[in-house]
Design a protein around this motif. Structure first.
Motif, PDB file in Angstrom:
ATOM      1  N   THR A   1     -10.764   0.762  -3.869  1.00 30.11           N
ATOM      2  CA  THR A   1      -9.187   0.792  -3.386  1.00 30.11           C
ATOM      3  C   THR A   1      -9.363  -0.676  -2.668  1.00 30.11           C
ATOM      4  O   THR A   1      -9.903  -0.886  -1.551  1.00 30.11           O
ATOM      5  N   LEU A   2      -8.175  -1.557  -2.706  1.00 25.59           N
ATOM      6  CA  LEU A   2      -8.034  -2.757  -2.270  1.00 25.59           C
ATOM      7  C   LEU A   2      -6.800  -2.780  -1.607  1.00 25.59           C
ATOM      8  O   LEU A   2      -5.817  -2.281  -2.221  1.00 25.59           O
ATOM      9  N   PRO A   3      -6.456  -3.630  -0.469  1.00 29.83           N
ATOM     10  CA  PRO A   3      -5.031  -3.931  -0.066  1.00 29.83           C
ATOM     11  C   PRO A   3      -4.376  -5.056  -0.719  1.00 29.83           C
ATOM     12  O   PRO A   3      -4.957  -5.709  -1.164  1.00 29.83           O
ATOM     13  N   ASN A   4      -2.973  -4.691  -0.822  1.00 27.79           N
ATOM     14  CA  ASN A   4      -2.191  -5.593  -1.516  1.00 27.79           C
ATOM     15  C   ASN A   4      -1.374  -6.464  -0.036  1.00 27.79           C
ATOM     16  O   ASN A   4      -1.602  -5.817   0.908  1.00 27.79           O
ATOM     17  N   ALA A   5      -0.976  -7.483  -0.310  1.00 32.79           N
ATOM     18  CA  ALA A   5      -0.385  -8.412   0.890  1.00 32.79           C
ATOM     19  C   ALA A   5       0.661  -7.747   1.479  1.00 32.79           C
ATOM     20  O   ALA A   5       1.007  -7.952   2.524  1.00 32.79           O
ATOM     21  N   ASP A   6       1.220  -6.767   0.722  1.00 37.56           N
ATOM     22  CA  ASP A   6       2.572  -6.264   1.351  1.00 37.56           C
ATOM     23  C   ASP A   6       2.414  -4.918   1.983  1.00 37.56           C
ATOM     24  O   ASP A   6       3.223  -4.082   2.339  1.00 37.56           O
ATOM     25  N   GLY A   7       1.071  -4.564   2.101  1.00 36.81           N
ATOM     26  CA  GLY A   7       0.630  -3.282   2.837  1.00 36.81           C
ATOM     27  C   GLY A   7       0.309  -2.261   2.021  1.00 36.81           C
ATOM     28  O   GLY A   7       0.172  -1.153   2.264  1.00 36.81           O
TER      29      GLY A   7
ATOM     30  N   PRO B   1      -4.318 -10.324  -4.387  1.00 33.49           N
ATOM     31  CA  PRO B   1      -3.435  -9.671  -3.196  1.00 33.49           C
ATOM     32  C   PRO B   1      -4.463  -9.715  -1.937  1.00 33.49           C
ATOM     33  O   PRO B   1      -3.928  -9.578  -0.733  1.00 33.49           O
ATOM     34  N   VAL B   2      -5.840  -9.609  -2.551  1.00 29.88           N
ATOM     35  CA  VAL B   2      -6.586  -9.350  -1.262  1.00 29.88           C
ATOM     36  C   VAL B   2      -6.676 -10.868  -0.535  1.00 29.88           C
ATOM     37  O   VAL B   2      -6.660 -10.869   0.583  1.00 29.88           O
ATOM     38  N   LEU B   3      -6.735 -11.952  -1.284  1.00 35.95           N
ATOM     39  CA  LEU B   3      -6.836 -13.200  -0.651  1.00 35.95           C
ATOM     40  C   LEU B   3      -5.735 -13.459   0.068  1.00 35.95           C
ATOM     41  O   LEU B   3      -5.827 -14.380   0.965  1.00 35.95           O
ATOM     42  N   CYS B   4      -4.498 -12.944  -0.322  1.00 33.07           N
ATOM     43  CA  CYS B   4      -3.289 -13.088   0.529  1.00 33.07           C
ATOM     44  C   CYS B   4      -3.439 -12.696   1.977  1.00 33.07           C
ATOM     45  O   CYS B   4      -2.799 -13.061   2.707  1.00 33.07           O
ATOM     46  N   VAL B   5      -4.408 -11.842   2.237  1.00 31.76           N
ATOM     47  CA  VAL B   5      -4.313 -11.121   3.596  1.00 31.76           C
ATOM     48  C   VAL B   5      -5.220 -12.012   4.427  1.00 31.76           C
ATOM     49  O   VAL B   5      -5.486 -11.558   5.713  1.00 31.76           O
TER      50      VAL B   5
ATOM     51  N   CYS C   1      -7.823   0.473 -16.388  1.00 33.67           N
ATOM     52  CA  CYS C   1      -6.510   1.267 -15.978  1.00 33.67           C
ATOM     53  C   CYS C   1      -6.441   0.864 -14.470  1.00 33.67           C
ATOM     54  O   CYS C   1      -7.076   1.098 -13.517  1.00 33.67           O
ATOM     55  N   HIS C   2      -5.258  -0.081 -14.373  1.00 34.58           N
ATOM     56  CA  HIS C   2      -4.743  -0.470 -13.028  1.00 34.58           C
ATOM     57  C   HIS C   2      -3.763   0.169 -12.387  1.00 34.58           C
ATOM     58  O   HIS C   2      -2.541   0.041 -12.907  1.00 34.58           O
ATOM     59  N   ALA C   3      -4.069   0.603 -11.220  1.00 35.37           N
ATOM     60  CA  ALA C   3      -2.626   1.041 -10.407  1.00 35.37           C
ATOM     61  C   ALA C   3      -2.427   0.275  -9.313  1.00 35.37           C
ATOM     62  O   ALA C   3      -3.429  -0.371  -8.395  1.00 35.37           O
ATOM     63  N   THR C   4      -1.509  -0.148  -8.852  1.00 33.44           N
ATOM     64  CA  THR C   4      -0.942  -0.980  -7.818  1.00 33.44           C
ATOM     65  C   THR C   4       0.397  -0.642  -7.204  1.00 33.44           C
ATOM     66  O   THR C   4       1.071   0.052  -7.697  1.00 33.44           O
ATOM     67  N   GLY C   5       0.437  -1.000  -5.832  1.00 35.60           N
ATOM     68  CA  GLY C   5       1.828  -0.900  -5.118  1.00 35.60           C
ATOM     69  C   GLY C   5       1.878   0.518  -4.620  1.00 35.60           C
ATOM     70  O   GLY C   5       3.264   0.897  -4.023  1.00 35.60           O
ATOM     71  N   PHE C   6       0.878   1.423  -4.585  1.00 39.76           N
ATOM     72  CA  PHE C   6       0.901   2.715  -4.101  1.00 39.76           C
ATOM     73  C   PHE C   6       0.598   2.882  -2.306  1.00 39.76           C
ATOM     74  O   PHE C   6      -0.148   2.127  -1.804  1.00 39.76           O
ATOM     75  N   TYR C   7       1.284   3.967  -1.941  1.00 37.42           N
ATOM     76  CA  TYR C   7       1.047   4.394  -0.383  1.00 37.42           C
ATOM     77  C   TYR C   7       1.282   6.025  -0.420  1.00 37.42           C
ATOM     78  O   TYR C   7       2.269   6.425  -0.905  1.00 37.42           O
ATOM     79  N   THR C   8       0.501   6.622   0.110  1.00 41.50           N
ATOM     80  CA  THR C   8      -1.014   6.107   0.821  1.00 41.50           C
ATOM     81  C   THR C   8      -1.821   5.831   0.099  1.00 41.50           C
ATOM     82  O   THR C   8      -1.865   5.661  -1.101  1.00 41.50           O
TER      83      THR C   8
END
Length: 357
Positions: A241-247, A304-308, A211-218
């Motif tokens: 929890t990991l960061p995406n390139a878009d924050g 997404p992690v490697l993008c940062v 089950c994969h959730a992405t694009g969330f903030y906070t």
């Protein structure tokens, strides 16, 4: 050269808590493909400063901080560079490690936090090769060694009481004042809430169902696998929890279950996601599974992690070193308005610079 980036997926970058200002300094020794010394500054786990020993220059990494006096910050970081390199040599000597023996990391992490109830705390720690090493006790004005080797370094640091007093002042006053200022820059955006996009992924019938959730903030999110509305713990792996390139952020939780059992009654099992950005809990079933791209389940976590990189490298190494304690986690924040740092602020950083040698 040996790469440390391969450890990305084990790093706890999800921080809990109200508001936090933190600085991470990392010294890497051995055949690695990163600078010898890296440093980052973070507010609510959002990077605003970066320095490394290749460029020997501090750089702003977010819009609101660009008015700071970066020549002064560069000077401070250069002094830390020499300081922590010397500390690394001393520690390696204590462990009887030759200059060419393996890969070693020294992490210095300090900062402060303001909790929801208004109480505060300051922290100042050293980690070595993934283990706790030395912790500063600001109330007792001394250092706590985590092992026998650390005792030697602790005694050296304990002998300098004026520096310990400066450290206490910084953690209890200067750091808190600065954190409040940075929070004021972001007051217009602190309520930002973005709900996650959720998918059920499986590479093949013998792989775990993810089950994969992405694009969330906070970043704070709660994900569980349930059977008949009861939370499962056995055969469940909760990933960091990991960061995406878009924050934004992403997180996954995997369930290892025989395909025949899932196929027999797939709606018995469900993934439940709770996030402040969603009006109600999000529920996904194994029947929602996606197998359109068998590589999707693996690359979606890493890209997404490697993008940062490369600026996240210092955070990566730092979190590896300190991940066992989990005590210095900070919350995610949002965008910031532009502000400035005074000479007095810069001088206060030198207080921390003088306590770690």
């Amino acid at each position: 050269m040996r790469s440390i980036v391969i450890l990305l997926l084990s790093i706890p970058l999800a921080f809990a808590g109200p508001h936090c200002l933190k600085y991470l300094y990392t010294v890497a020794s051995g055949d690695v493909d990163i600078p010898e010394v890296t440093a980052v500054g973070l507010v609510d786990d959002q990077q605003f400063m970066y320095f490394d020993s290749d460029t020997m220059k501090a750089e702003p990494k977010i819009e609101w901080i660009k008015a700071d006096q970066w020549d002064r910050q560069t000077e401070i970081d250069r002094r830390h560079y020499h300081e922590y390199r010397n500390n690394m040599l001393l520690i390696k000597n204590v462990f009887n490690q030759s200059t060419s023996e393996g890969v070693h990391t020294l992490q210095v992490m300090y900062g402060c936090e303001i909790r929801d109830d208004g109480t505060t705390r300051g922290f100042y720690e050293f980690g070595y090769d993934g283990e706790d090493f030395i912790t500063f006790d600001k109330n007792a004005l001394n250092y706590i060694a985590a092992n026998r080797q650390a005792d030697i370094i602790k005694n050296k640091m304990d002998s300098n009481k004026p520096r310990a007093q400066l450290c206490k002042v910084y953690l209890e006053n200067t750091c808190i004042d600065r954190l409040k200022k940075y929070m004021s820059y972001s007051k217009d955006n602190l309520q930002r809430k973005v709900p996650p996009e959720v998918s059920i992924l499986q590479k093949d019938s013998s792989s775990p169902v993810t089950c994969h959730a992405t694009g969330f903030y906070t970043s704070n999110i709660n994900m569980t696998w349930q059977k008949n509305h009861e939370e499962l713990h056995e055969n469940v792996e909760v990933h960091e929890t990991l960061p995406n390139a878009d924050g934004t952020f992403q997180k996954r939780i995997s369930l290892s279950m025989k395909s025949e059992e899932l196929n027999r009654d797939p709606d018995v099992y469900r993934c439940v996601i709770q996030h402040v950005g969603a009006e109600k809990e999000i529920v996904k079933f194994p029947s929602n599974i996606t197998r359109s791209n068998e590589q999707h389940a693996s690359w979606i976590i890493t890209v997404p992690v490697l993008c940062v990189l490369p600026f996240a490298v210092a955070i990566i190494i730092g979190c590896i070193v300190m991940k066992k304690t989990g005590r210095f986690k900070c919350p995610k924040s949002t965008g910031y308005a532009q502000g400035s740092t005074t000479d007095e602020d810069s001088k206060s950083d030198e207080q921390m610079q003088n306590v770690s040698s």
